[in-house]
Design a protein around this motif. Structure first.
Motif: not given
Length: 689
Positions: A515-522, A528-540
């Motif tokens: 996701x552009x402009x959204x580096x991985x972090x907790x 939107x970035x925080x929500x995206x990262x939560x989904x990504x970590x759940x997926x991984x």
């Protein structure tokens, strides 16, 4: 911007007298005031004024008034003739400006902007510019491009689409009137059209409110989210004859409308809040002025709006809207200043008005008032064909030239004359001289890396691999010996070429979730970035790939130090605790200026285009400390493959390194494959080639 009537203007007494009866000088002055707002806000304030919304409403007001008079008199709608007349009037001035922009692009704009201008010229000519900008507004990569000298055509595109749709609504309304009137005696064509436009107003406004709240960047250019402004103008045209107000009230109403119009851009952040309900502000303000009408009072706002200078300015308002934005963009590129000062800005406005007068006087008006063209529809259609050809022919040739340049540059990738990063990996390797660097400058904005099937959905099951598999097409049924996920923002994405190359030759699978402009972090935010990262970590953690590839630091254009983002180490710990290895790539340097554009303008060897490496990054990688604490985290620093020992050059080994001020080209990243593979296997101790 234009507001137009459906009735052709002829040089015979009947039509001139009819025009005299319908001409409202205060409306022409209102157009002038609106275009002055647009121009002044753009030139001196760098903001959006709301003046465009006034034009949208007025165009529907005048169009509806013209068509409803046809229905009142029982005349045929003659849509074919209307559209031919309309675009015969609109296209000459628009085409003149597009051609001038194309010439200015070749003379002034960097070659990296050429492909964008070609694309937007096609979109402007075909009245779909708003949809192009809508897609780019939500595209992280396109949104960082230089402002286009044609992007203001978005509002003209919406108008053009409405000028096609509205007559069809009148055609439908006329067809519906007779059967409805047989059942409801008091119904006529005016009440039917009022009902149609009321439905359009309500539906569009509700849609606009929802889309603006959820996706404002797209909604700003979305025709559907703007239709309520046109519908309001149509409703006003259908009811204005019934609005009989005392003169004193109309005087107050007129001035209230003027003040509200002028204040809109100061009070509201139009570019970030519109459309939605707040777009009714300039629409209602303009409506108040129209309803106030000609008061006959020396204190009325109409006295100001009907004055000769404003009426004359209203005559050239369409052309002035067309020319002022390209002139502003060219001026900022030539001077290097974001906004002109008071004197330069005043000269720009005067010069734009002069050019607008010339276009109106010698291009638009002669074609619009030519009796021979009006009397013969085929001749008028021929004008449209000629206008289209004047843009389409050079655009086609230009597009072919750009495509040829790209093909030649692409064919050169990988040959011995373009070693790219290999000259930094092996200082003894020579670089051939007199060789044109790749990729082609005209294709530089297309150098963002990617995979054929990048994942952005929330798929926490095996379907994710099936949807996003990057295995070689010839080996699609094979079982991958290792699965890697590339996760994060555009700076993680730019490493896909070497990651994919290493994966393909080792039989690995690569999946990208970016996701552009959204580096991985907790993080704990609700954006939107925080929500995206939560989904990504759940997926991984659900899929459990063998490894995740991320960018571990964040470089800065302001200081020579990158840092580990807050929450990044927490994300790494969450993954490694689940048995997932993490490969962290140090962020590439970021700069205060676009090195590729600098090299085009000043030459690749100019010191300004070769900043010292010490001003971009320090020698120490701050992510190395994480590797000391978390053994399953592997820290890689490839800075020495991007910058030389002393400077960061825009071209290395005859390959252009940077897209802009902070992204590496996909072509250059691909040349890092071999040294990347060596360091990856050394750090992870994986078996592979």
């Amino acid at each position: 911007m234009t507001v137009t009537s459906a009735s052709p203007v002829r040089r015979d007494g009947r039509d001139e007298s009819r025009r005299a009866r319908t001409f409202r000088p205060e409306v022409q002055g209102l157009r002038a005031l609106a275009v002055l707002m647009v121009v002044c806000y753009h030139v001196w304030l760098g903001r959006v004024s709301g003046g465009v919304d006034v034009f949208l409403m007025l165009s529907a007001f005048l169009l509806t008034g013209s068509f409803i008079r046809k229905l009142d008199r029982g005349r045929p709608l003659a849509l074919g003739g209307y559209w031919v007349h309309l675009f015969k009037r609109l296209l000459p001035a628009a085409v003149t400006v597009i051609v001038l922009v194309m010439l200015a692009t070749v003379l002034v704009l960097p070659r990296s902007a050429w492909s964008g201008v070609v694309e937007q010229s096609w979109a402007s000519l075909s009245y779909v510019q708003n949809w192009l900008l809508a897609s780019q507004a939500v595209d992280y990569y396109a949104a960082h491009d230089t402002a286009s000298p044609l992007q203001h055509f978005w509002s003209l595109s919406i108008q053009g689409q409405v000028f096609i749709l509205w007559p069809l609504l009148f055609l439908a309304g006329r067809a519906l009137t007779a059967p409805i009137a047989r059942r409801v005696r008091w119904v006529n064509h005016r009440t039917v059209m009022f009902g149609i436009f009321s439905l359009v107003f309500v539906a569009s406004l509700l849609f606009s409110v929802v889309e603006t709240a959820t996706n404002q960047a797209f909604a700003y250019f979305d025709t559907r989210a703007r239709l309520f402004e046109f519908a309001f103008g149509s409703l006003l045209a259908l009811t204005i004859d019934r609005l009989v107000l005392p003169r004193r009230l109309r005087v107050l109403l007129g001035w209230a409308g003027v003040v509200a119009m002028l204040a809109c851009g100061f009070v509201l952040t139009v570019d970030r809040a519109f459309p939605g309900v707040v777009a009714l502000w300039p629409v209602l303000a303009a409506a108040a002025i129209v309803v106030a009408g000609r008061t006959g009072s020396p204190l009325g706002a109409d006295r100001l709006l009907s004055c000769r200078p404003l009426v004359r300015l209203g005559d050239i308002s369409y052309a002035l809207y067309l020319v002022h934005w390209p002139a502003l963009i060219v001026l900022t590129l030539v001077t290097g200043r974001t906004h002109p000062g008071p004197v330069t800005g005043a000269l720009l406005v005067v010069g734009s008005a002069g050019l607008a007068w010339l276009i109106t006087r010698y291009v638009e008006r002669p074609i619009r008032t030519n009796a021979g063209l009006e009397a013969h529809r085929l001749r008028a259609a021929a004008v449209i064909v000629v206008c289209v050809a004047l843009v389409a022919t050079p655009l086609t040739l230009w597009q072919q030239r750009l495509d040829a340049d790209r093909a030649a540059a692409a064919a050169a990738v990988g040959d011995g004359a373009h070693p790219g990063a290999l000259v930094l990996a092996d200082p003894t390797r020579s670089t051939p001289t007199g060789v044109e660097p790749v990729p082609a400058v005209s294709a530089i904005r297309e150098e963002f890396a990617g995979l054929p099937h990048g994942c952005t959905e929330d798929l926490v099951d095996a379907a994710l691999l099936a949807t996003c598999s990057q295995l070689a097409e010839a080996d699609a049924d094979a079982t991958a010996s290792r699965t890697l996920y590339v996760v994060g923002d555009s700076h993680a994405e730019q490493w896909l070429p070497p990651v994919r190359a290493v994966a393909e030759r080792n039989g690995w699978n690569v999946v990208s979730v970016l996701l552009g402009g959204c580096a991985l972090a907790v993080t704990t935010g609700a954006d939107a970035c925080a929500e995206h990262n939560r989904r990504v970590l759940d997926t991984l953690t659900a899929v459990k790939p063998d490894a995740v590839v991320v960018v571990s630091t964040a470089a800065s254009a302001e200081q020579a130090q990158d840092t580990v983002r807050p929450g990044f180490e927490d994300a790494v710990a969450a993954l490694t605790d689940d048995g997932i290895e993490v490969v962290g790539l140090r962020d590439n340097p970021r700069f205060a200026r676009d090195l590729t554009a600098c090299a085009q303008k000043q030459g690749a060897d100019d010191p300004d285009c070769n900043p010292a490496r010490s001003t971009a990054l320090t020698d120490t990688n701050p992510a190395d400390a994480i590797a000391d604490r978390i053994p399953a985290f592997h820290s890689l620093d490839l800075t020495d493959l991007i910058c030389g020992p002393i400077t960061c050059a825009p071209v290395q080994g005859n390959v252009r390194v940077f897209i802009d001020d902070n992204h590496v080209t996909a072509t250059y990243a691909a040349t890092m494959t071999e040294p990347f593979a060596q360091r990856l296997f050394a750090a992870t101790r994986w078996a592979g080639a």
